[in-house]
Design a protein around this motif. Structure first.
Motif, PDB file in Angstrom:
ATOM      1  N   GLY A 135       0.810  -1.217   0.000  1.00 46.46           N
ATOM      2  CA  GLY A 135       0.000   0.000   0.000  1.00 46.46           C
ATOM      3  C   GLY A 135       0.837   1.258   0.000  1.00 46.46           C
ATOM      4  O   GLY A 135       0.534   2.226  -0.710  1.00 46.46           O
ATOM      5  N   ILE A 136       1.915   1.271   0.788  1.00 52.49           N
ATOM      6  CA  ILE A 136       2.782   2.455   0.840  1.00 52.49           C
ATOM      7  C   ILE A 136       3.518   2.642  -0.478  1.00 52.49           C
ATOM      8  O   ILE A 136       3.588   3.756  -1.018  1.00 52.49           O
ATOM      9  N   LEU A 137       4.068   1.554  -1.016  1.00 49.86           N
ATOM     10  CA  LEU A 137       4.793   1.667  -2.284  1.00 49.86           C
ATOM     11  C   LEU A 137       3.869   2.085  -3.421  1.00 49.86           C
ATOM     12  O   LEU A 137       4.254   2.877  -4.289  1.00 49.86           O
ATOM     13  N   ARG A 138       2.648   1.572  -3.428  1.00 49.15           N
ATOM     14  CA  ARG A 138       1.707   1.958  -4.478  1.00 49.15           C
ATOM     15  C   ARG A 138       1.373   3.445  -4.392  1.00 49.15           C
ATOM     16  O   ARG A 138       1.256   4.139  -5.407  1.00 49.15           O
ATOM     17  N   MET A 139       1.239   3.974  -3.166  1.00 56.19           N
ATOM     18  CA  MET A 139       0.926   5.386  -3.006  1.00 56.19           C
ATOM     19  C   MET A 139       2.103   6.261  -3.440  1.00 56.19           C
ATOM     20  O   MET A 139       1.911   7.315  -4.060  1.00 56.19           O
ATOM     21  N   THR A 140       3.324   5.832  -3.138  1.00 52.57           N
ATOM     22  CA  THR A 140       4.490   6.619  -3.562  1.00 52.57           C
ATOM     23  C   THR A 140       4.618   6.654  -5.076  1.00 52.57           C
ATOM     24  O   THR A 140       5.138   7.631  -5.634  1.00 52.57           O
ATOM     25  N   ARG A 141       4.159   5.608  -5.741  1.00 57.89           N
ATOM     26  CA  ARG A 141       4.230   5.583  -7.207  1.00 57.89           C
ATOM     27  C   ARG A 141       3.051   6.295  -7.855  1.00 57.89           C
ATOM     28  O   ARG A 141       3.228   7.166  -8.730  1.00 57.89           O
ATOM     29  N   ASP A 142       1.834   5.969  -7.444  1.00 58.29           N
ATOM     30  CA  ASP A 142       0.640   6.433  -8.148  1.00 58.29           C
ATOM     31  C   ASP A 142       0.202   7.836  -7.746  1.00 58.29           C
ATOM     32  O   ASP A 142      -0.326   8.577  -8.574  1.00 58.29           O
ATOM     33  N   GLU A 143       0.377   8.204  -6.480  1.00 59.82           N
ATOM     34  CA  GLU A 143      -0.142   9.484  -6.008  1.00 59.82           C
ATOM     35  C   GLU A 143       0.932  10.549  -5.840  1.00 59.82           C
ATOM     36  O   GLU A 143       0.701  11.712  -6.130  1.00 59.82           O
ATOM     37  N   TRP A 144       2.100  10.157  -5.352  1.00 63.20           N
ATOM     38  CA  TRP A 144       3.135  11.160  -5.104  1.00 63.20           C
ATOM     39  C   TRP A 144       4.186  11.197  -6.198  1.00 63.20           C
ATOM     40  O   TRP A 144       4.992  12.136  -6.233  1.00 63.20           O
ATOM     41  N   GLN A 145       4.207  10.197  -7.067  1.00 62.07           N
ATOM     42  CA  GLN A 145       5.191  10.109  -8.150  1.00 62.07           C
ATOM     43  C   GLN A 145       6.624  10.171  -7.651  1.00 62.07           C
ATOM     44  O   GLN A 145       7.500  10.769  -8.279  1.00 62.07           O
ATOM     45  N   TRP A 146       6.897   9.558  -6.520  1.00 61.88           N
ATOM     46  CA  TRP A 146       8.263   9.513  -5.999  1.00 61.88           C
ATOM     47  C   TRP A 146       9.090   8.457  -6.718  1.00 61.88           C
ATOM     48  O   TRP A 146      10.306   8.590  -6.825  1.00 61.88           O
ATOM     49  N   ILE A 147       8.444   7.392  -7.170  1.00 61.09           N
ATOM     50  CA  ILE A 147       9.139   6.312  -7.872  1.00 61.09           C
ATOM     51  C   ILE A 147       8.339   5.956  -9.123  1.00 61.09           C
ATOM     52  O   ILE A 147       7.151   6.282  -9.232  1.00 61.09           O
ATOM     53  N   ASP A 148       8.999   5.304 -10.048  1.00 59.77           N
ATOM     54  CA  ASP A 148       8.335   4.906 -11.287  1.00 59.77           C
ATOM     55  C   ASP A 148       7.751   3.503 -11.212  1.00 59.77           C
ATOM     56  O   ASP A 148       6.788   3.180 -11.900  1.00 59.77           O
ATOM     57  N   ASN A 149       8.330   2.651 -10.382  1.00 57.92           N
ATOM     58  CA  ASN A 149       7.819   1.290 -10.246  1.00 57.92           C
ATOM     59  C   ASN A 149       8.272   0.714  -8.918  1.00 57.92           C
ATOM     60  O   ASN A 149       9.151   1.275  -8.251  1.00 57.92           O
ATOM     61  N   PHE A 150       7.667  -0.406  -8.544  1.00 58.43           N
ATOM     62  CA  PHE A 150       8.081  -1.101  -7.329  1.00 58.43           C
ATOM     63  C   PHE A 150       7.874  -2.598  -7.531  1.00 58.43           C
ATOM     64  O   PHE A 150       7.127  -3.014  -8.421  1.00 58.43           O
ATOM     65  N   PRO A 151       8.534  -3.422  -6.739  1.00 55.63           N
ATOM     66  CA  PRO A 151       8.456  -4.869  -6.965  1.00 55.63           C
ATOM     67  C   PRO A 151       7.066  -5.418  -6.682  1.00 55.63           C
ATOM     68  O   PRO A 151       6.299  -4.859  -5.890  1.00 55.63           O
ATOM     69  N   LYS A 152       6.740  -6.507  -7.326  1.00 52.93           N
ATOM     70  CA  LYS A 152       5.464  -7.174  -7.101  1.00 52.93           C
ATOM     71  C   LYS A 152       5.493  -7.823  -5.719  1.00 52.93           C
ATOM     72  O   LYS A 152       6.376  -8.624  -5.423  1.00 52.93           O
ATOM     73  N   VAL A 153       4.548  -7.460  -4.876  1.00 55.13           N
ATOM     74  CA  VAL A 153       4.481  -7.991  -3.520  1.00 55.13           C
ATOM     75  C   VAL A 153       3.318  -8.969  -3.462  1.00 55.13           C
ATOM     76  O   VAL A 153       2.152  -8.574  -3.474  1.00 55.13           O
ATOM     77  N   ARG A 154       3.642 -10.243  -3.400  1.00 51.77           N
ATOM     78  CA  ARG A 154       2.621 -11.285  -3.363  1.00 51.77           C
ATOM     79  C   ARG A 154       2.366 -11.727  -1.923  1.00 51.77           C
ATOM     80  O   ARG A 154       3.292 -11.816  -1.118  1.00 51.77           O
ATOM     81  N   MET A 155       1.112 -12.029  -1.623  1.00 54.72           N
ATOM     82  CA  MET A 155       0.771 -12.546  -0.313  1.00 54.72           C
ATOM     83  C   MET A 155       1.250 -13.990  -0.175  1.00 54.72           C
ATOM     84  O   MET A 155       1.311 -14.738  -1.151  1.00 54.72           O
TER      85      MET A 155
END
Length: 358
Positions: A135-155
């Motif tokens: 959730g945090i990594l998705r927000m940094t990418r999609d809402e704040w544009q801090w990063i361009d991508n992040f690793p796939k986090v599987r349950m």
């Protein structure tokens, strides 16, 4: 001269301060947290360099996991479960706190999972941590544009889904074992599926008994919703009228401001001879009863206030009416009608016939 360079002293602080317009047009005013001028100038030069790279070269500045957590907690501050979110972030800090967001890759996540499992945590617990990371990594990418991508986090697989609900007879035993104020809350929960905090916070100005509707403004996901009241729920509220001017459910004339899973609840569960039963399992009971009665998943989603069908689909197993026709196709009395009888050749003969045709 100091202000022209972007660095100055303030009378109320021992540190050097920054007051500068960065490349890209953003004005920055903050403390450098240092009393040494050379260090303050180096810090300012670093900020200018990163701002130039971002504004003119399209290179994003490096952000840390800790920075992301601080902003994430600010954004999520209104959540009712914010304490749990903070607790999870504290648990993640030893693993991720000092890392840049770009350093968090699949290998880092894998090592985190292995260490937490080695500590004795179950997959369900580790999955709660993984969901927060995602959730945090998705927000940094999609809402704040801090990063361009992040690793796939599987349950993690192997999580056992809780499947605890009451039969009608068990529910009656529980109600009989509860004190008067607790029995009213349990009966209302069984009729509406509302959570404990939604029930204890329900106010009379949000109830319309004539229209048989209540409106909840304090929900788990923060989205207000309406709750239709069936006859059982209306009967409970009718019995509570006049006990308090504001709140629907009270104890000794006062609003209930504590968690319901206290000694009174535990004693009632023990007296009713129920094993491994929590108050939230009443919501599971309500949803299970609905599915058994034929309520569709879409209807149940709206009734329970879920935002998606992911949580609702877990109750699909309780409704099999739509499969009854399919199940009856091979009933013994109908077997000859529906099953096509193919000629059967013994295995040995089939091999002989195959060889003779070669």
């Amino acid at each position: 001269m100091a202000r022209k360079n972007g660095i100055h002293r303030r009378r109320d602080s021992r540190f050097w301060w920054i007051d500068v317009v960065l490349p890209g047009g953003r004005r920055l005013r903050q403390s450098t947290r240092t009393e040494i001028r050379d260090e303050a100038e180096a810090f300012l030069a670093k900020l200018k360099f990163e701002a130039f790279r971002e504004a003119h070269l399209g290179i994003k500045p490096q952000r840390t996991w800790q920075e992301a957590v601080v902003r994430y907690l600010e954004v999520k501050a209104s959540l009712r479960s914010i304490r749990d979110v903070r607790r999870i972030c504290r648990r993640l800090h030893p693993y991720l706190g000092a890392k840049l967001l770009t350093q968090i890759d699949g290998d880092v996540v894998w090592h985190f999972c292995q260490r937490e499992l080695a500590r004795g945590n179950k997959p369900a617990t580790v999955n709660r941590y993984l969901a927060t990371i995602r959730g945090i990594l998705r927000m940094t990418r999609d809402e704040w544009q801090w990063i361009d991508n992040f690793p796939k986090v599987r349950m993690l697989p192997g999580e056992v889904e809780r499947d605890r609900w009451l039969s009608r007879e068990e529910a009656e035993r529980l109600l009989a074992a509860c004190s008067a104020h607790l029995a009213a809350i349990v009966r209302f929960a069984l009729a509406t599926g509302c959570r404990a905090s939604e029930i204890t916070g329900l106010e009379w100005n949000r109830v319309d008994l004539e229209r048989r509707t209540a409106w909840l403004n304090h929900t788990k996901n923060g989205t207000p919703r309406g709750v239709p009241l069936n006859r059982d729920a209306v009967a409970v509220l009718d019995a509570e009228k006049g006990k308090h001017a504001r709140f629907c459910f009270t104890f000794r004339g006062e609003p209930i401001k504590w968690g319901l899973c206290n000694s009174g609840w535990r004693e009632a569960v023990k007296k009713a001879e129920l094993v491994d039963f929590r108050f939230h399992d009443i919501r599971h009971t309500w949803a299970s009863w609905h599915r058994q009665a034929g309520t569709s998943c879409d209807e149940l989603k709206d009734l329970g206030g879920w935002k998606s069908r992911v949580m609702v689909d877990r109750y699909a197993k309780f409704a099999t009416e739509h499969l009854s026709a399919a199940a009856s196709r091979i009933e013994s009395q109908r077997f000859g009608e529906n099953v096509v009888r193919f000629p059967r050749i013994p295995h040995g003969e089939a091999e002989t016939q195959t060889a003779s045709t070669r």
